[in-house]
Design a protein around this motif. Sequence first.
Motif, PDB file in Angstrom:
ATOM      1  N   UNK A 229       0.837  -1.206   0.000  1.00 14.30           N
ATOM      2  CA  UNK A 229       0.000   0.000   0.000  1.00 14.30           C
ATOM      3  C   UNK A 229       0.871   1.255   0.000  1.00 14.30           C
ATOM      4  N   UNK A 326     -17.338   3.068 -11.451  1.00 12.41           N
ATOM      5  CA  UNK A 326     -17.833   2.493 -10.203  1.00 12.41           C
ATOM      6  C   UNK A 326     -17.481   1.020 -10.065  1.00 12.41           C
ATOM      7  N   UNK A 327     -17.423   0.286 -11.160  1.00 11.54           N
ATOM      8  CA  UNK A 327     -17.343  -1.163 -11.034  1.00 11.54           C
ATOM      9  C   UNK A 327     -15.966  -1.728 -11.339  1.00 11.54           C
ATOM     10  N   UNK A 328     -14.981  -0.856 -11.620  1.00 12.12           N
ATOM     11  CA  UNK A 328     -13.611  -1.346 -11.796  1.00 12.12           C
ATOM     12  C   UNK A 328     -12.647  -0.262 -11.355  1.00 12.12           C
ATOM     13  N   UNK A 329     -11.392  -0.651 -11.174  1.00  9.76           N
ATOM     14  CA  UNK A 329     -10.429   0.286 -10.608  1.00  9.76           C
ATOM     15  C   UNK A 329      -9.989   1.314 -11.641  1.00  9.76           C
ATOM     16  N   UNK A 330      -9.730   0.850 -12.865  1.00  9.37           N
ATOM     17  CA  UNK A 330      -9.187   1.741 -13.896  1.00  9.37           C
ATOM     18  C   UNK A 330     -10.040   2.978 -14.078  1.00  9.37           C
ATOM     19  N   UNK A 361      -5.092   2.081 -14.595  1.00 10.13           N
ATOM     20  CA  UNK A 361      -5.242   1.264 -13.391  1.00 10.13           C
ATOM     21  C   UNK A 361      -4.535   1.923 -12.204  1.00 10.13           C
ATOM     22  N   UNK A 365      -6.391   3.360  -9.036  1.00  3.68           N
ATOM     23  CA  UNK A 365      -6.086   2.754  -7.744  1.00  3.68           C
ATOM     24  C   UNK A 365      -5.934   3.832  -6.673  1.00  3.68           C
ATOM     25  N   UNK A 370     -14.225   3.988  -7.635  1.00  2.00           N
ATOM     26  CA  UNK A 370     -15.062   2.794  -7.625  1.00  2.00           C
ATOM     27  C   UNK A 370     -16.026   2.804  -6.437  1.00  2.00           C
ATOM     28  N   UNK A 372     -17.027   0.738  -3.593  1.00  2.00           N
ATOM     29  CA  UNK A 372     -16.667  -0.423  -2.775  1.00  2.00           C
ATOM     30  C   UNK A 372     -16.331   0.056  -1.369  1.00  2.00           C
ATOM     31  N   UNK A 375     -13.365  -1.639   0.547  1.00  2.00           N
ATOM     32  CA  UNK A 375     -12.052  -1.237   0.047  1.00  2.00           C
ATOM     33  C   UNK A 375     -11.719   0.183   0.498  1.00  2.00           C
ATOM     34  N   UNK A 379      -8.459   1.154   2.642  1.00  2.63           N
ATOM     35  CA  UNK A 379      -7.538   2.239   2.274  1.00  2.63           C
ATOM     36  C   UNK A 379      -7.316   3.165   3.472  1.00  2.63           C
TER      37      UNK A 379
ATOM     38  N   UNK B  68      -9.879  -6.308 -11.087  1.00  2.00           N
ATOM     39  CA  UNK B  68      -9.015  -5.216 -10.629  1.00  2.00           C
ATOM     40  C   UNK B  68      -9.342  -4.844  -9.193  1.00  2.00           C
ATOM     41  N   UNK B  69     -10.636  -4.785  -8.875  1.00  2.00           N
ATOM     42  CA  UNK B  69     -11.024  -4.422  -7.511  1.00  2.00           C
ATOM     43  C   UNK B  69     -10.681  -5.571  -6.560  1.00  2.00           C
TER      44      UNK B  69
END
Lengths: 553, 107
Positions: A229, A326-330, A361, A365, A370, A372, A375, A379, B68-69
């Motif tokens: 991290x 919203x649904x992926x990191x990139x 990505x 990140x 996103x 979540x 997550x 963080x 990815x998540x």
Amino acid sequence: MFATFRLSMTWLHTWFGLVLGYVLVVVFFFGSLSVFDREIDRWALPETRFEAQPMPSFDEVLAPVFRELEPHPDDMAATARRVIGPLPDPGTLELASLYAYTTHRDPVLLVGGEFGIPNKPKDASDEHQHVHGWATIDPRTGTPLPVDRLKIGSDFFYPMHYSLHLHAWNDVGYWIVGFAALVMLAALVSGVVVHRKLFRELFTFRPRKQPQRRLLDLHNLTGVVALPFHFFFALTGLIIFAAIYLPVSDKLLKPLHDAHERLESTQTGLPLEPAGQPAAMASVDAMVAEAQRRWAERGMAGEVGLLFADHLGDTNGYVSIYRAGTDRVSLTGEGIHFRASTGEVIRVEPPAGVVAGINDFLTGLHLQHFRHWLLRWLYFLGGMAGCVCIATGFLFFVEKRKQQHAREGRSGARWVDALAVAAVTGTLIATAAILVANRLLPEDLPARGTWEERVFWLAWLGALLHAAWRSAPVLQARRSAAWAEQCLAVSVLAVVAVLLNWITTGDHLWHTLTTGYWPVAGVDLTLLAAAAIAAMTARRLWSTTPTWEPAHA
Amino acid sequence: MPDALFYVLVVVLVVLGLASFALAMERHWRQLRPGSPIARPTTLVLRAIGATALAASLALCLWLDHGTIASLVWVMALVPAALAVTFTFSWRPQWFAPLLWWTGTRP
């Protein structure tokens, strides 16, 4: 210079870590808070405590908002200093481009745009012939929020994370933070070299050993378990601002950059300049519907995150619609561009290539658009582990040297300790103080947001002075009284902030918890948790005498 | 089963995995079995359990979210799990005793 590689790494880790650690702890702390910037905004702006809203209808809600939008007084003043002659009346300036931006966590919508100005710039190479306007609106009605309200999360804590709010000398804050991130990477690598027992002591914390051992265990533990991290956030932070730190394309290779911009424009079909022929805008809602249909076709159904339109009222005008991530990191928008006058699709952005994909990505990140919640909390926890790592680094530095400094009559350990108090508990005091001020200042106070910021800086300055004053015992290798006293102050201020939120808005914890309004409940619960930890720490510091007293000669 | 429970399972598996890896280390093994040095086969079995639990938690993450998540959730879940395992060894190492039930009765 040093007998072994490890000794040179120890020197690097100790001294660079110490000097930049004061910056890093602030960056880590406000970065952690920025994970929940929108939620802190809700706490600070009670009139915005409603559910997150999707991008509203452009044709019905936003078009009238943009007709009313005027250049922001702050940017009028800044632009006036850049250009020759007086600027025209802001009410007469025409909007040249516009944007509307939201995320899945935003009840309010950020809108803004550029207004063309007739003035020539003082610096001939300055191509920026615009003045900006912006506003935050309630997307359900289009009503703007008062301009002097401070979004403490996204407009104060978040910029603190990457700029320290130091804008003098060409935004020196960005450079300090960037240098600190670079040093962070060096500190991680050198820390691993210095550590030696990385794996053997991976799960080791010995609470019953002497303070130096305990501190070093905790420093190693919080550094190592969150090593990926720490490493990736320092690295991606640098990548995000790479264009600021290394302005290769738009400064060093300006002609190439301009040529590329023209070539790209012919390839994408998105005009760089207006044609000079007036044209009305077609229905933007129809373009949004078409964009959403195309995203759904690609298995990426979603809401609009960013809507942008350039060359307004011109035949070259175009509208760009980007998907909210919203649904992926990139961090990609899957942008689709339309001709503004007809609504036909000019260009659909192709999927990113390998290099762009990695960049998207890494950027995503760090910027975390996103959806979540787990997550997000992880963080936050990673950031807090970073704060503990840096804080224990300071304490270890002091513990290791204070006896020797006391014997030799040197004051180095004292000042390191005083600055550590200001950077650790002082930051917490300032943070709690701005929240308390947010609830206490009169609602109709002009420039209310500015006053909130002043309270923050004054509280921090106060904490620094208090730390300097109360750290005298460190000169005799004893503990500074400032730690316990500031912990108590943090505890009291955090509880007061929660109580004031209850008194001034009626949204007490029981209410926000039972109605499931997590933005405010989360901030209140975190404040109470911080108060509890600070109070326990203060109590322990007062009830325990240091386990070993200085060896008086 | 709601998603929240699956995420709890992810964290439990990560804790289990890291605790098994820790128990395979001489230092932590002795906290639970002060008299007897760890046998080589025991080390290997503990590491295998650890690797299986970590792999299972990663698989669960990948099943729950976009790849990815999922990878970020898994890497970040290691942080609280490792802290929890470490602090348990600092104050309540006997809580991990059930993980060694198969190695025979406590001396």
